[in-house]
Each structure stands twice: as structure tokens, then as C-alpha cells.
Design a protein around this motif. Structure first.
Motif, PDB file in Angstrom:
ATOM      1  N   GLN A 107       0.828  -1.139   0.123  1.00  0.00           N
ATOM      2  CA  GLN A 107      -0.039  -0.013   0.142  1.00  0.00           C
ATOM      3  C   GLN A 107       0.888   1.340  -0.073  1.00  0.00           C
ATOM      4  OE1 GLN A 107      -2.437  -0.637   3.515  1.00  0.00           O
ATOM      5  NE2 GLN A 107      -3.911  -1.615   2.536  1.00  0.00           N
ATOM      6  N   MET A 108       1.812   1.330   0.663  1.00  0.00           N
ATOM      7  CA  MET A 108       2.711   2.224   0.848  1.00  0.00           C
ATOM      8  C   MET A 108       3.466   2.456  -0.235  1.00  0.00           C
ATOM      9  SD  MET A 108       2.267   3.994   3.711  1.00  0.00           S
ATOM     10  CE  MET A 108       0.587   3.522   3.723  1.00  0.00           C
ATOM     11  N   GLY A 109       3.816   1.735  -1.013  1.00  0.00           N
ATOM     12  CA  GLY A 109       4.729   1.732  -2.465  1.00  0.00           C
ATOM     13  C   GLY A 109       3.602   2.102  -3.421  1.00  0.00           C
ATOM     14  N   GLY A 113       4.380   5.832  -5.249  1.00  0.00           N
ATOM     15  CA  GLY A 113       4.174   5.944  -6.569  1.00  0.00           C
ATOM     16  C   GLY A 113       3.304   6.957  -6.890  1.00  0.00           C
ATOM     17  N   LEU A 114       2.105   6.850  -6.546  1.00  0.00           N
ATOM     18  CA  LEU A 114       1.103   7.934  -7.080  1.00  0.00           C
ATOM     19  C   LEU A 114       1.593   9.427  -6.684  1.00  0.00           C
ATOM     20  CD1 LEU A 114      -2.309   6.206  -5.941  1.00  0.00           C
ATOM     21  CD2 LEU A 114      -1.418   6.611  -8.276  1.00  0.00           C
ATOM     22  N   SER A 119       3.514  14.533  -8.512  1.00  0.00           N
ATOM     23  CA  SER A 119       4.497  15.620  -8.577  1.00  0.00           C
ATOM     24  C   SER A 119       5.094  15.843 -10.041  1.00  0.00           C
ATOM     25  CB  SER A 119       5.667  15.118  -7.555  1.00  0.00           C
ATOM     26  OG  SER A 119       6.663  15.975  -7.599  1.00  0.00           O
ATOM     27  N   TRP A 120       5.331  14.773 -10.619  1.00  0.00           N
ATOM     28  CA  TRP A 120       5.653  14.569 -12.114  1.00  0.00           C
ATOM     29  C   TRP A 120       4.764  15.472 -12.913  1.00  0.00           C
ATOM     30  CZ3 TRP A 120       7.450  10.236 -15.828  1.00  0.00           C
ATOM     31  CH2 TRP A 120       8.532  10.597 -16.447  1.00  0.00           C
ATOM     32  N   LEU A 121       3.533  15.215 -12.746  1.00  0.00           N
ATOM     33  CA  LEU A 121       2.506  15.984 -13.630  1.00  0.00           C
ATOM     34  C   LEU A 121       2.389  17.554 -13.212  1.00  0.00           C
ATOM     35  CD1 LEU A 121      -0.606  13.432 -13.654  1.00  0.00           C
ATOM     36  CD2 LEU A 121       1.146  14.077 -15.490  1.00  0.00           C
ATOM     37  N   PHE A 122       2.844  17.828 -11.879  1.00  0.00           N
ATOM     38  CA  PHE A 122       2.795  19.119 -11.467  1.00  0.00           C
ATOM     39  C   PHE A 122       4.201  19.867 -12.063  1.00  0.00           C
ATOM     40  CE2 PHE A 122       4.526  22.411  -8.477  1.00  0.00           C
ATOM     41  CZ  PHE A 122       3.385  23.315  -8.307  1.00  0.00           C
TER      42      PHE A 122
END
Length: 133
Positions: A107-109, A113-114, A119-122
Motif C-alpha cells: 500500500q505504501m509503495g 508511486g502515486l 509531482s511529475w505531472l505538477f
């Protein structure tokens, strides 16, 4: 043994110290810390802006910190929470951390990842104008 949140908070403490010292280093040497991916491809990575955000946050400039990379606020939250948590463990008020189950790690992975994708989209929206035209 430290828990994952405590380790992240410890890392955040190091980042805060570095962010306080970094501007003086840059002013004296002129050296910067460019993103290798952005330098080579022109495409920002999910962590682009974290140095700027950390320096701004240490200086109390929340708007600049958010605009550079909002993930810095998550790191700051872990940093603030980790100090008392480690202290409470050290004096025996709290017991040692329990290992995460494989389901919890998974779950934490996914969450990590999300957050990286968000962040990448931002960063793509902020730093690559041709993608937003």
C-alpha cells in the motif's frame, strides 16, 4: 531501529539543515545543483524544485515552496512528527516500531508511486509550457 516515518523525518531534518546552508554555499561558490534528467532531456523529474522548495520553506516563504514542489510539505510534516516520536521511544513511553506487513508495504509503495506521478505531472505543467498550450 527506526520506523519508516521516523527515517523520513530524519532525512527531512538533514534536508532542513542543508537548505539553511545551501544558499550560502551557492553564493560563495556559484555552484548549483541542476536536475540531471532536466539538464539532459529538458523534461523535469518528480523531484525538480525540491531544493528551491526546501530553501524557501526554511526561510518561511510558503508560497515559493509550494510553487517549486508541494511535496516539501509532506517531508516537513514527517520531520516535525518524527522528533517527538523518536523522543517518546527513547524515554520508553512508546515501544519499538512494529514491522509493516507485506500488504502495508505494498500500500505504501502505491501511495509513494502515486505521489511521484502527481509531482511529475505538477512539474511538467510548471516547467514544460509546450505541454500546457
Amino acid at each position: 531501529m527506526f520506523s519508516v516515518p521516523e527515517r523520513i523525518g530524519g532525512f527531512g531534518s538533514l534536508v532542513a539543515v542543508a537548505a539553511a546552508v545551501w544558499p550560502m554555499f551557492v553564493d560563495r561558490t556559484g555552484a548549483g545543483l541542476p536536475c540531471p534528467l532536466r539538464t539532459m532531456t529538458g523534461i523535469p523529474c518528480p523531484g525538480c524544485g525540491l531544493t528551491t522548495a526546501a530553501v524557501a520553506l526554511v526561510r518561511g516563504d510558503l508560497g515559493t515552496a509550494f510553487h517549486a514542489n508541494p511535496l516539501i510539505f509532506g517531508l516537513a510534516a514527517f520531520t516535525v512528527a518524527a522528533g517527538p516520536l523518536v523522543a517518546l521511544r527513547a524515554i520508553g513511553v512508546l515501544g519499538p516500531p512494529r514491522p509493516w506487513s507485506s500488504e502495508r508495504r505494498r500500500q505504501m509503495g502505491w501511495i509513494a508511486g502515486l505521489l511521484a506521478v502527481a509531482s511529475w505531472l505538477f512539474q511538467l505543467h510548471r516547467l514544460v509550457p509546450s505541454l500546457t498550450d
